[in-house]
Structure formats: C-alpha cells, structure tokens
Design an enzyme around this catalytic site. Sequence first.
Site, PDB file in Angstrom:
ATOM      1  N   ASP A 222      48.556  40.344  69.934  1.00  0.00           N
ATOM      2  CA  ASP A 222      49.109  41.404  69.084  1.00  0.00           C
ATOM      3  C   ASP A 222      50.565  41.061  68.801  1.00  0.00           C
ATOM      4  O   ASP A 222      50.963  39.906  68.941  1.00  0.00           O
ATOM      5  CB  ASP A 222      48.949  42.779  69.740  1.00  0.00           C
ATOM      6  CG  ASP A 222      48.795  43.904  68.718  1.00  0.00           C
ATOM      7  OD1 ASP A 222      49.726  44.091  67.911  1.00  0.00           O
ATOM      8  OD2 ASP A 222      47.758  44.589  68.714  1.00  0.00           O
ATOM      9  N   HIS A 244      50.493  38.636  66.493  1.00  0.00           N
ATOM     10  CA  HIS A 244      50.721  39.226  65.173  1.00  0.00           C
ATOM     11  C   HIS A 244      52.151  39.049  64.694  1.00  0.00           C
ATOM     12  O   HIS A 244      52.580  39.742  63.772  1.00  0.00           O
ATOM     13  CB  HIS A 244      50.355  40.705  65.188  1.00  0.00           C
ATOM     14  CG  HIS A 244      48.899  40.960  65.397  1.00  0.00           C
ATOM     15  ND1 HIS A 244      48.370  42.234  65.474  1.00  0.00           N
ATOM     16  CD2 HIS A 244      47.844  40.115  65.555  1.00  0.00           C
ATOM     17  CE1 HIS A 244      47.062  42.164  65.668  1.00  0.00           C
ATOM     18  NE2 HIS A 244      46.720  40.880  65.733  1.00  0.00           N
TER      19      HIS A 244
END
EC number: 3.2.1.15
Length: 384
Positions: A222, A244
């Site tokens: 993430d 991410h």
Amino acid sequence: MVRQLALACGLLAAVAVQAAPAEPAHPMVTEAPDASLLHKRATTCTFSGSEGASKVSKSKTACSTIYLSALAVPSGTTLDLKDLNDGTHVIFEGETTFGYEEWEGPLVSVSGTDITVEGASGAVLNGDGSRWWDGEGGNGGKTKPKFFAAHDLTSSTIKSIYIENSPVQVFSIDGATDLTLTDITIDNTDGDTDDLAANTDGFDIGESTDITITGAKVYNQDDCVAINSGENIYFSASVCSGGHGLSIGSVGGRDDNTVKNVTFYDVNVLKSQQAIRIKAIYGDTGSISDITYHEIAFSDATDYGIVIEQNYDDTSKTPTTGVPITDFTLENVIGTCADDDCTEVYIACGSGACSDWSWSSVSVTGGKVSSKCLNVPSGISCDL
C-alpha cells in the site's frame, strides 16, 4: 605581688580574647536533590521474554534507558511505551515477537518528549503477519492489529528499526511535533505471495508538524507514505517498492483536513501501483498546498505514473472543488510504466480547484496517454 598576679592574669585574658577564632560563616543551605529523580535518571532496565511487556508497562517511568531484549509480547497486548519520562532511551535487541489474536492493536505504542527509540544491530520486530493475511487488509476478513503507534511524540527520534511482516498498517504518526525517523526498514515482501497482504501502509501521517523521515526502505502493498493532514513534512533518501507510492491523502472527512508544506526528495519508487498520487475525497473539504516532489525516479509502475484526483472514493463522479490543490511542484521526476495498461499521467480536478502548479523536467514513458484528464491547470499536460 597580688597586684602583679592580677596584672598578669589580665594580660593572659586579653591574649586569649584576641586569639579566639572568629565564628565561621554559615554555608548557604540548599534543598537536597530528590533522590528518587536521580535514581530514575540513572537507571538502566532490561525486559525480556513473555513477561517483559507487562513488566515494562509497570516500571517504565523508573527507567532512563530501557532495553527490550528478545521480548515475546502476549496476544492481544500492546507493548506500552506511552508517557515515558522526558529523555528516555528505548533500545530493541534480538527478535521481538507478538502473539496471535484478532484485534485492532497497536502492537507497539510510544509517546513522550525527547524520546529516542532505536534498534540494536540485528534487532527485528517480527509481526508474523501471515497469521492474519487474507487478502482483505483492513477492509474485511480477520481483524488485524496495526503495528506501531508513534502518537504524541515531541522532539523525539526513532531510528534503525527493522519491522518484518506487519499484519496491516505499520507506522501511525499522529499528534507528533519535531519527530525524526531515520533508517527505518519495513519488509513485507512475504505478503506479496498470492496477494495476501493488503493495506500495509508504511507511514501514515496525521495532525503532525515538523516530521522528517530519511533513509527509509519500504517493501509493502500500500502507500509507502500517506499524509492525511499535517505541515512541514520531509521524506527523503528512501526506497519504496511494491506498494502505492508517495501519497498525499486521502484528504477530507477528518477533524483536520489540511496538508501544507510537504517535500519528497531523492526517492526511488519501484514496481508500485503508482509513483506519485494526490487524493482529495469527493464532496469533502480541506486544502492541499505547497507540495514538492523533487528528484524522484520510478520504474515499472502498474496503474499510473502520476495521478491526481479530486474525486477519490467516487471516481465515477465529476471532481469537486472542496479540497483545492495549490502550489504543486514536480521537478526532475523521471519514470516508466510497466506496460500500456498503465496510464502515464492522470489529472482529475474540479473546476478552478487546481492552481499554481509548476512542473519541470518531468518524463513518464512506457504507458498510455490519458484522454480523460479534467480541468488541467495552465502550463501542465497529461501528455508528457
């Protein structure tokens, strides 16, 4: 004869009076130091094994230096290092482990002023996250504990910490002022297997001021960094892989929805969903300003190279203007998409809500050019 004796006695008395020493001056009396405080400042404490977490929670304020050696934290228990005495130094040694239980955590919590938390050479905080990973992250399935709450820390340092296999989000930095994190490693690569780990954010930052993170190595699934609110935040000389990327937001829907004066400098972003992302929640209010990405290199982005959205959480709708994005600088940002499934640059702004952007020496290649960008600021293009 009597007169002579009297005279002699008088002379002797006079000599005795003259020879008598003066009364010494009384020294100034000062209050004795508090012995208990001196003891606290001088005490080094070591806690280990399965009872160490309980003991440190009870005895932490009696220690100026705390060694946590091969600690085995019981299930459902936070390693409680909150409200430490000013100036306390905490050192992790060996492998710290955590028992299994479905709960929200955190596994570790630290607060105080002038606190130093560090890992000794070879020390590992092992979350053994595979016991919780189910592909759902924090959105369902098993309830998973967050790892490290760095809340309400002032003028403090966290350094040389190695965290392995976090169940879900790793560092939560909240209510902190003048906090420096140096040489932090987050290794969640085992969670890539079958995409089982999710929402393993490296650093989530909120309501904090003057935060510096440098020398981080983050391998996760993430956001490497997600800044939801705060001011004067600096992230540099780091590597982010598999997650991410470098994110502002999501901004909106919280008590504090202002992000101001953030710099990302000299960061490599590898094999991530995107490298640079700004997320303003659809329909909410706040502000994002004075944001700089400088000397950012990225490779093999899978979804986007650069993505800015003012309709995050509801991308099917027209972007809203409640969270303006202003004074946004990209300088020397160079990267590649993994293939043409990746959009090189995507911008979705509300009308007039993105302004004073400056991009120079920005290049993204290897993907596709978006034809759906909305309200792109003057001088900026989705086709680089």
